[in-house]
Design an enzyme around this catalytic site. Structure first.
Site, PDB file in Angstrom:
ATOM      1  N   ASP A 154      -2.803   2.540  -6.102  1.00 54.82           N
ATOM      2  CA  ASP A 154      -1.785   2.606  -5.054  1.00 54.82           C
ATOM      3  C   ASP A 154      -1.699   1.380  -4.146  1.00 54.82           C
ATOM      4  O   ASP A 154      -1.010   1.421  -3.134  1.00 54.82           O
ATOM      5  CB  ASP A 154      -1.991   3.853  -4.196  1.00 54.82           C
ATOM      6  CG  ASP A 154      -3.326   3.851  -3.463  1.00 54.82           C
ATOM      7  OD1 ASP A 154      -4.206   3.050  -3.818  1.00 54.82           O
ATOM      8  OD2 ASP A 154      -3.493   4.663  -2.533  1.00 54.82           O
ATOM      9  N   GLU A 155      -2.361   0.286  -4.488  1.00 60.82           N
ATOM     10  CA  GLU A 155      -2.215  -0.908  -3.655  1.00 60.82           C
ATOM     11  C   GLU A 155      -2.446  -2.176  -4.467  1.00 60.82           C
ATOM     12  O   GLU A 155      -3.148  -2.172  -5.484  1.00 60.82           O
ATOM     13  CB  GLU A 155      -3.147  -0.876  -2.446  1.00 60.82           C
ATOM     14  CG  GLU A 155      -4.612  -0.881  -2.771  1.00 60.82           C
ATOM     15  CD  GLU A 155      -5.486  -1.002  -1.517  1.00 60.82           C
ATOM     16  OE1 GLU A 155      -5.145  -1.790  -0.609  1.00 60.82           O
ATOM     17  OE2 GLU A 155      -6.515  -0.323  -1.469  1.00 60.82           O
TER      18      GLU A 155
ATOM     19  N   ASP B 115       0.864  -1.189   0.000  1.00 66.43           N
ATOM     20  CA  ASP B 115       0.000   0.000   0.000  1.00 66.43           C
ATOM     21  C   ASP B 115       0.898   1.236   0.000  1.00 66.43           C
ATOM     22  O   ASP B 115       1.672   1.455   0.935  1.00 66.43           O
ATOM     23  CB  ASP B 115      -0.893  -0.015   1.243  1.00 66.43           C
ATOM     24  CG  ASP B 115      -2.023   0.996   1.167  1.00 66.43           C
ATOM     25  OD1 ASP B 115      -2.179   1.629   0.104  1.00 66.43           O
ATOM     26  OD2 ASP B 115      -2.742   1.163   2.168  1.00 66.43           O
TER      27      ASP B 115
END
Length: 366
Positions: free
Chosen positions: A111-112, A16
């Site tokens: 983003d993860e 993350d």
């Protein structure tokens, strides 16, 4: 190794990125470093914030907060207009780093992502070591930080990645999972929202240990189908695999020619070849499409597209070729020659308009 052993000994990493959008802005614009910034929203108090830097979070500012509320908490907050192209570019680079270690990558957003490194490409063997290497590479190559959670399943790995943010690395091994889950507050359980957490607390359910006292039937009675999920996760049980395949929105092909095409007949011959390639690709993936798009790049590099949607989903070469040829006939060439032609199929689904789906594609690690 049987299925149960496979589940028990999976090596799962959840990565993350830390305040991703805000961190990209602080990296690209040094004047923002160390400052309280919000990506999205406005200084006039309109709109909501997409994300905030850690400096802004110290004032209680978080994503989805209204700009008006954020200004009240931090009057000197700097608002930054989102640059999604920059975030997407960084996301692509990050995913390329992941692919150096495994092909089993399941992006959840820009983003993860989850990674299954049970069998890693480099033969490292240790998921914890791989996670540390990934974090290091992201820092060296992108000047950004990420937090990582490592465990034997997706649920625990995701919770672990949130424990020591920012720039954290947390491992929760098989022998520690149940005791860890028992101590966890219910609002920290991924999948338990604010409303459900409050409902749990009103019933005296504050931690995983409290939830664990209830039978599966009791949890289902209190929380519906989600009760099955809560019963498993409080025991650290999660059989879900890392799914690397995602639904694709389009399948196509294109060709740039060694010499520019001038005559319509030449273009038809090339479209025939391209249509056959497209037919092979969509049939290989067992798809049918309702929308055909023709792409044309002229000798001056100007590019145009023409599309048409149909009430019936198709996968045949004849239909694809005829549709592309008809779209070509609608274009006013104005005497220009053509250096590239392409055909794309999209809007996948069944023959009836009420049963369409998106198809399958690889999602960007966002």
């Amino acid at each position: 190794m049987n299925d149960e052993d496979e589940k028990r000994y999976r090596k799962i990493i959840h990565i993350d990125m830390d305040a991703f959008y805000a961190s990209v802005e602080q990296r690209d614009f040094p004047e923002y470093k160390g400052k309280a910034i919000a990506v999205g929203g406005s200084p006039e108090g309109r709109g909501v914030i997409a994300t905030a830097s850690y400096e802004a979070r110290q004032y209680g500012i978080h994503s989805a907060m209204s700009s008006k509320k954020a200004i009240q908490l931090c009057p000197f907050l700097i608002f930054v207009r989102p640059r999604f192209d920059a975030y997407k570019e960084a996301s692509i680079h990050i995913r390329e780093i992941f692919s150096r270690f495994t092909d089993l990558i399941q992006p959840l957003s820009l983003d993860e992502a989850y990674l299954d490194v049970t069998q890693d490409k480099l033969g490292i063997g240790s998921a914890l070591e791989i996670a540390a290497k990934i974090k290091q590479l992201i820092k060296e190559e992108l000047q950004l930080t990420a937090s990582a959670g490592v465990s034997i399943n997706k649920f625990v790995a995701k919770i672990a990645s949130d424990i020591n943010k920012p720039d954290g690395l947390t491992f929760i091994g098989p022998s520690k999972i149940e005791s860890f889950m028992e101590k966890l507050h219910v609002e920290k359980f991924h999948g338990v929202g604010k409303v459900t957490a409050e409902k749990m607390k009103l019933r005296g359910l504050h931690t995983g240990a409290d939830l664990k006292k209830l039978t599966e039937a009791e949890l289902v009675h209190l929380f519906g189908k989600s009760g099955h999920f809560y019963y498993k996760i409080v025991r650290g049980l999660d059989d879900r695999k890392v799914e690397s395949n995602r639904e694709t929105k389009s399948v196509g092909a294109e060709d740039t020619f060694s010499h520019d095409l001038v005559y319509e007949e030449e273009m038809h011959l090339e479209l025939e070849k391209i249509a056959r390639i497209v037919e092979t690709r969509i049939n290989k993936n067992q798809l049918k499409a309702r929308t055909i798009t023709l792409k044309i790049k002229f000798s001056d590099f100007r590019t145009i597209t023409r599309s048409k949607s149909f009430p019936r989903a198709i996968a045949s070469y004849d239909f694809i070729f005829q549709a592309a040829k008809n779209l070509l006939a609608t274009v006013d060439m104005q005497g220009q020659s053509v250096r590239l032609l392409g055909i794309t199929t999209s809007n996948f689904g069944e023959d009836t308009l009420g049963n369409q789906h998106e198809g399958y594609q690889g999602r960007l690690f966002s």
